[in-house]
Design an enzyme around this catalytic site. Structure first.
Site, PDB file in Angstrom:
ATOM      1  N   ALA A 105      46.764  43.482  42.171  1.00 56.85           N
ATOM      2  CA  ALA A 105      46.992  43.319  40.728  1.00 56.85           C
ATOM      3  C   ALA A 105      48.375  43.869  40.409  1.00 56.85           C
ATOM      4  O   ALA A 105      48.886  44.735  41.118  1.00 56.85           O
ATOM      5  CB  ALA A 105      45.923  44.077  39.953  1.00 56.85           C
ATOM      6  N   GLU A 138      43.215  50.884  45.931  1.00 57.60           N
ATOM      7  CA  GLU A 138      43.062  51.267  44.524  1.00 57.60           C
ATOM      8  C   GLU A 138      42.760  52.753  44.345  1.00 57.60           C
ATOM      9  O   GLU A 138      43.163  53.360  43.369  1.00 57.60           O
ATOM     10  CB  GLU A 138      41.963  50.441  43.870  1.00 57.60           C
ATOM     11  CG  GLU A 138      42.328  48.981  43.638  1.00 57.60           C
ATOM     12  CD  GLU A 138      42.078  48.094  44.840  1.00 57.60           C
ATOM     13  OE1 GLU A 138      41.909  48.617  45.960  1.00 57.60           O
ATOM     14  OE2 GLU A 138      42.054  46.866  44.655  1.00 57.60           O
TER      15      GLU A 138
HETATM   16  N1  T1G Z   1      52.146  45.509  41.397  1.00 58.84           N
HETATM   17  C1  T1G Z   1      53.401  45.469  40.941  1.00 58.84           C
HETATM   18  N2  T1G Z   1      54.487  45.842  41.652  1.00 58.84           N
HETATM   19  C2  T1G Z   1      54.264  46.282  42.897  1.00 58.84           C
HETATM   20  C3  T1G Z   1      52.968  46.351  43.460  1.00 58.84           C
HETATM   21  C4  T1G Z   1      51.886  45.928  42.653  1.00 58.84           C
HETATM   22  N3  T1G Z   1      50.636  45.935  43.108  1.00 58.84           N
HETATM   23  N4  T1G Z   1      53.090  46.839  44.718  1.00 58.84           N
HETATM   24  C5  T1G Z   1      54.398  47.056  44.923  1.00 58.84           C
HETATM   25  N5  T1G Z   1      55.097  46.727  43.833  1.00 58.84           N
HETATM   26  C6  T1G Z   1      56.546  46.796  43.665  1.00 58.84           C
HETATM   27  C7  T1G Z   1      57.040  48.223  43.721  1.00 58.84           C
HETATM   28  O1  T1G Z   1      56.911  48.819  42.437  1.00 58.84           O
HETATM   29  C8  T1G Z   1      58.487  48.001  44.107  1.00 58.84           C
HETATM   30  O2  T1G Z   1      59.122  47.521  42.951  1.00 58.84           O
HETATM   31  C9  T1G Z   1      58.410  46.816  45.055  1.00 58.84           C
HETATM   32  O3  T1G Z   1      57.148  46.178  44.778  1.00 58.84           O
HETATM   33  C10 T1G Z   1      58.423  47.214  46.491  1.00 58.84           C
HETATM   34  O4  T1G Z   1      57.404  48.213  46.641  1.00 58.84           O
HETATM   35  C11 T1G Z   1      41.818  44.725  40.407  1.00 58.84           C
HETATM   36  C12 T1G Z   1      43.205  46.946  40.067  1.00 58.84           C
HETATM   37  C13 T1G Z   1      52.692  46.439  48.759  1.00 58.84           C
HETATM   38  C14 T1G Z   1      52.616  47.962  50.742  1.00 58.84           C
HETATM   39  O5  T1G Z   1      48.007  49.679  45.254  1.00 58.84           O
HETATM   40  O6  T1G Z   1      51.269  49.804  48.648  1.00 58.84           O
HETATM   41  O7  T1G Z   1      44.800  45.464  42.765  1.00 58.84           O
HETATM   42  O8  T1G Z   1      60.835  49.352  42.799  1.00 58.84           O
HETATM   43  O9  T1G Z   1      58.866  49.949  47.712  1.00 58.84           O
HETATM   44  O10 T1G Z   1      57.363  49.779  51.022  1.00 58.84           O
HETATM   45  O11 T1G Z   1      41.173  45.764  42.361  1.00 58.84           O
HETATM   46  O12 T1G Z   1      54.251  48.552  47.481  1.00 58.84           O
HETATM   47  O13 T1G Z   1      61.425  47.136  43.802  1.00 58.84           O
HETATM   48  O14 T1G Z   1      60.970  47.324  41.342  1.00 58.84           O
HETATM   49  O15 T1G Z   1      56.328  50.063  47.898  1.00 58.84           O
HETATM   50  O16 T1G Z   1      57.429  47.241  51.287  1.00 58.84           O
HETATM   51  C15 T1G Z   1      46.421  47.658  44.329  1.00 58.84           C
HETATM   52  C16 T1G Z   1      50.604  49.110  46.034  1.00 58.84           C
HETATM   53  C17 T1G Z   1      46.855  47.414  42.914  1.00 58.84           C
HETATM   54  C18 T1G Z   1      49.434  48.270  46.485  1.00 58.84           C
HETATM   55  C19 T1G Z   1      54.809  47.232  49.798  1.00 58.84           C
HETATM   56  N6  T1G Z   1      47.555  47.497  45.209  1.00 58.84           N
HETATM   57  N7  T1G Z   1      51.812  48.734  46.718  1.00 58.84           N
HETATM   58  O17 T1G Z   1      55.432  48.398  50.299  1.00 58.84           O
HETATM   59  O18 T1G Z   1      57.659  48.245  49.091  1.00 58.84           O
HETATM   60  S1  T1G Z   1      45.525  47.719  41.823  1.00 58.84           S
HETATM   61  C20 T1G Z   1      48.280  48.556  45.589  1.00 58.84           C
HETATM   62  C21 T1G Z   1      52.044  49.180  47.989  1.00 58.84           C
HETATM   63  C22 T1G Z   1      44.478  46.412  42.103  1.00 58.84           C
HETATM   64  C23 T1G Z   1      42.315  45.346  41.675  1.00 58.84           C
HETATM   65  C24 T1G Z   1      43.136  46.536  41.472  1.00 58.84           C
HETATM   66  C25 T1G Z   1      53.372  48.804  48.545  1.00 58.84           C
HETATM   67  C26 T1G Z   1      53.358  47.587  49.465  1.00 58.84           C
HETATM   68  P1  T1G Z   1      60.691  47.852  42.700  1.00 58.84           P
HETATM   69  P2  T1G Z   1      57.568  49.245  47.844  1.00 58.84           P
HETATM   70  P3  T1G Z   1      57.023  48.433  50.521  1.00 58.84           P
END
Ligand code: T1G
Length: 701
Positions: free
Chosen positions: A61, A125
């Site tokens: 998300a 999450e």
């Molecule tokens: N949403 C929006 N932006 C995201 C994002 C996300 N889920 N994940 C990463 N970004 C942006 C981050 O802010 C940065 O932006 C850029 O991507 C690179 O991130 C309903 C509610 C995916 C493994 O928790 O673990 O789904 O600074 O530096 O090292 O159940 O990002 O460039 O502007 O970390 O290559 C659940 C979180 C969401 C995954 C990539 N998902 N992200 O790592 O790059 S809640 C997460 C990560 C959800 C549902 C629920 C990592 C990555 P900017 P980065 P990276």
């Protein structure tokens, strides 16, 4: 819309295209449902592939949408997944690189999944103080089994696709692709192979059984384990409840239970704090006036000057990242001592099984030493970690100016000295920067990158990139006394001293802030770091800032030689060879005598006042740091305190915490503290930035 649609023969392809990680924001969700509608309406289409453009299938998300109306705007993620499940044509998810959170939940709503090897699969999450809220807690146990799924959901950790594909009976991955390159073609072939299947012939994860042979006993065990490890964090236990629902309820009832649990977490202070940190940590690497595409200098070799505690720890960071390090000292025995310390640290990690022997040997092979500055001439980055005295730094930087190659970055690990003055010792101030590591340098994540007036933008961009490579959380600070962290901690420590004068004991103050969540209270921290450090700063202040008053108790303590653990006694007593802090009658008598000397009648002080005065002191000084432009974002200050000073993670950092309390309430408390004659009324005048935000009804960040 940020999802593309095309048709290849009889296969429709929906491509998520919301860089950087295909976050499932509203526009992407609309793109998916629009593409699905087109595919279902097109008789030529017999099957569908969903894939992700760029570096991820989907990172889940869109975290940036949280807390905004768009996050829940239809089609919300749940309804998108239900639409996929209701499709009358087979849908194949073609998954590469990263498939996390809502991205994995989306894939679980598809009929089939073709996955590239090396793909990171996770439901992270819980790291945001949440739980998978779009069916992940109900579907993942059905394809991986309850225990494997619960471990993944409670830990939030990623697992590689090939590992999951090897699990007996798993139904997450229908086909492991030969490679990331062949994934898409393999997925299209797979889609053609299932073309024509419809109705009950289409496999739905929701229809798979989900049971655990020990049922209640297993989940009770899981709750005990998880509960013990997740103090202060509500989400992990709710994850257990959600997976338990999957094992006990019909699918749709379990989905409703998951939704109830998820929405109950979304607005908890812990989740709000963790989501703030997720964004703040990434924002910290962005420097407002330094473009993301600023060219970086190549750092292939590093030199460290000084083989002491800091020099050794700093060196280990680069060795761990596979970057060769040359350490320079003035005497061979100092080099030998430093090398022995590094070896000892690595050997301890090998002994604990945290480091493999071959890795240890690889790292040591990257380490060389020298007694001559001339041998630093090829280093791309040189970091000095010598004695904290400007004259010593001057000698070092003049030598570096003489020997370092053009373009080498010259960094000082200084924690208190003026980086502009240090830069002025050279003919190349644009190449000089502060890299303030925190002891122990090979452990603490925080790195304050101190930007001098003339520090080049490419130097800053390079150092921020190096910080990421050595796994540090880098925060840019301007030049001032104490930069960000130590400038704030000085006000925190002043308040701790005043509280002793007024009636508190060291153990009461420490207990109060440790109960608030700090890793260590100010007095235990002083005994650990050495009370003589603060003593030296107060002596310097006495000449530089005579207006800055302090409690005299800390000086009287140091005059007794009670510097802390290193002298066997400080604010607390210590038994030889032990670190347990034992309340000291000597100290209590010293404080009581000091009150008599000052004519202070001690009063009972509440834990609430203790915490407010210490934490709001950080907030007020932090606001002034923002006003002075020393830090560019309040989130940067939060990152400093969370990664360098043991501020409780689940409270999001001092500035975030103040915003959650409400800046109006914080300012009112400050005004009360300003009336205390024993305190520093001037300091407690709420910073202009706080007053402005209160007047506008706003918060930090
Ligand atoms: N949403 C929006 N932006 C995201 C994002 C996300 N889920 N994940 C990463 N970004 C942006 C981050 O802010 C940065 O932006 C850029 O991507 C690179 O991130 C309903 C509610 C995916 C493994 O928790 O673990 O789904 O600074 O530096 O090292 O159940 O990002 O460039 O502007 O970390 O290559 C659940 C979180 C969401 C995954 C990539 N998902 N992200 O790592 O790059 S809640 C997460 C990560 C959800 C549902 C629920 C990592 C990555 P900017 P980065 P990276």
């Amino acid at each position: 819309m940020t999802a593309e649609y095309k048709v290849l023969g009889e296969v429709a392809v929906i491509t998520l295209a919301n860089p950087p990680v295909n976050g499932l924001g509203f526009a992407t969700r609309v793109g998916i449902t629009d593409g699905l509608a087109k595919a279902l309406a097109d008789d030529a289409v017999t099957s569908i592939v969903i894939t992700g453009a760029g570096k991820a299938f989907s990172g889940g998300a869109d975290i940036k949408e949280f807390g905004t109306p768009k996050a829940l705007q239809d089609p919300n993620l749940l309804s998108v997944i239900l639409a996929l499940e209701a499709s009358t044509k087979p849908i194949v998810a073609a998954i590469h690189s990263v498939c996390m959170g809502g991205g994995l939940e989306l894939a679980l709503g598809c009929h089939y999944r073709v996955v590239a090897p090396g793909t990171s699969i996770a439901l992270p999450e819980v790291k945001l103080g949440l739980l998978p809220g779009a069916g992940g807690t109900q579907r993942l146990p059905r394809v991986l089994g309850v225990e494997t799924a619960l471990n993944m959901i409670v830990s939030g950790e990623a697992v590689k696709s090939e590992m999951l594909a090897g699990l007996p009976g798993q139904k997450l991955i229908d086909q492991l692709a030969g490679s990331a390159e062949s994934l898409f073609d393999e997925a299209v072939i797979y889609a053609k192979s299932v073309a024509g299947k419809t109705g009950d012939a289409l496999p739905l994860v929701r229809n798979l059984p989900c049971k655990h042979p020990q049922g209640d006993a297993y989940f009770q065990f899981a709750r005990n384990m998880v509960g013990g490890m997740s103090k202060n964090y509500p989400a992990p236990l709710k994850c257990v409840d959600a997976v338990a629902a999957a094992a006990k309820m019909k699918f749709d009832d379990g989905l409703a239970e998951e939704r109830r649990l998820f929405t109950g977490l979304m607005f908890t202070p812990e989740s709000i704090a963790l989501r703030h940190l997720f964004m703040a940590e990434r924002a910290a690497s962005k420097i407002p006036d330094v473009a993301d595409d600023t060219p970086k200098r190549e750092i292939k070799s590093v030199a460290v000057i000084g083989a002491g505690t800091m020099g050794g720890g700093i060196s280990m960071n680069f060795l761990n990242a596979g970057i060769p390090v040359k350490i320079l000292e003035m005497k061979q025995e100092a080099l030998d001592r430093g090398l022995a310390t590094i070896k000892r640290n690595y050997e301890a990690q090998v002994k604990k099984g945290k480091l493999k022997q071959d890795k240890y040997e690889q790292r040591m092979a990257l380490l060389t030493t020298t007694l001559s500055y001339d041998e630093l001439k090829d280093a791309d980055l040189i970091i000095e970690a010598v004695f904290e005295e400007l004259g010593v730094k001057e000698k070092v930087f003049k030598e570096l100016d003489r020997v370092a190659k053009p373009g080498a970055i010259l960094a000082s690990n200084t924690s208190t000295l003026d980086v502009d003055k240090i830069a002025a010792f050279t003919e190349r101030p644009q190449d000089v920067v502060g890299m303030h590591f925190f002891s122990p340098a090979n452990v603490m994540k925080l790195l304050e990158v101190v930007r001098g007036a003339k520090t080049g933008k490419d130097v800053l961009a390079t150092v921020m990139g190096v910080a990421k490579k050595i796994k540090k959380t880098a925060v840019v600070s301007g030049v001032c006394d104490g930069f960000i962290g130590n400038r704030m901690i000085e006000q925190y420590s002043r308040q701790a001293g005043f509280l002793l004068d007024e009636g508190a004991t060291p153990q009461q103050v420490d207990r109060a802030v440790e109960k608030f969540g700090f890793a260590m209270g100010p007095f235990r921290m002083g005994d650990l770091a050495g009370n003589d450090i603060g003593w030296a700063i107060r002596k310097r202040r006495a000449t530089e800032r005579a207006d800055m008053k302090y409690s005299r108790t800390a000086d009287k303590l140091c005059e007794l030689g009670r510097f802390g653990q290193k002298t066997g006694a400080g604010w607390y007593d210590y038994q030889a060879g032990k670190r347990d802090a034992i309340p000291s009658q000597v100290v209590l008598d010293l404080i009581e005598q000091h009150r008599k000397d000052e004519g202070i009648v001690p009063r009972k002080i509440s834990d609430e006042e203790i915490v407010q005065r210490l934490v709001y002191a950080l907030v007020n000084e932090g606001a002034r740091i923002l006003e002075d432009g020393i830090a560019s974002k309040s989130g940067d200050i939060d990152m400093v305190y969370l990664t360098g000073y043991g501020f409780p993670i689940w409270r999001g950092g001092p500035m975030h915490y103040a915003s959650q309390v409400g800046l109006y309430n914080v300012a009112e408390a400050m005004k009360r503290f300003a009336k205390n004659p024993r305190d520093d009324g001037n300091f407690w005048e709420p910073a202009p930035l706080i007053q402005k935000l209160v007047a506008e009804g706003k918060s930090f960040g």
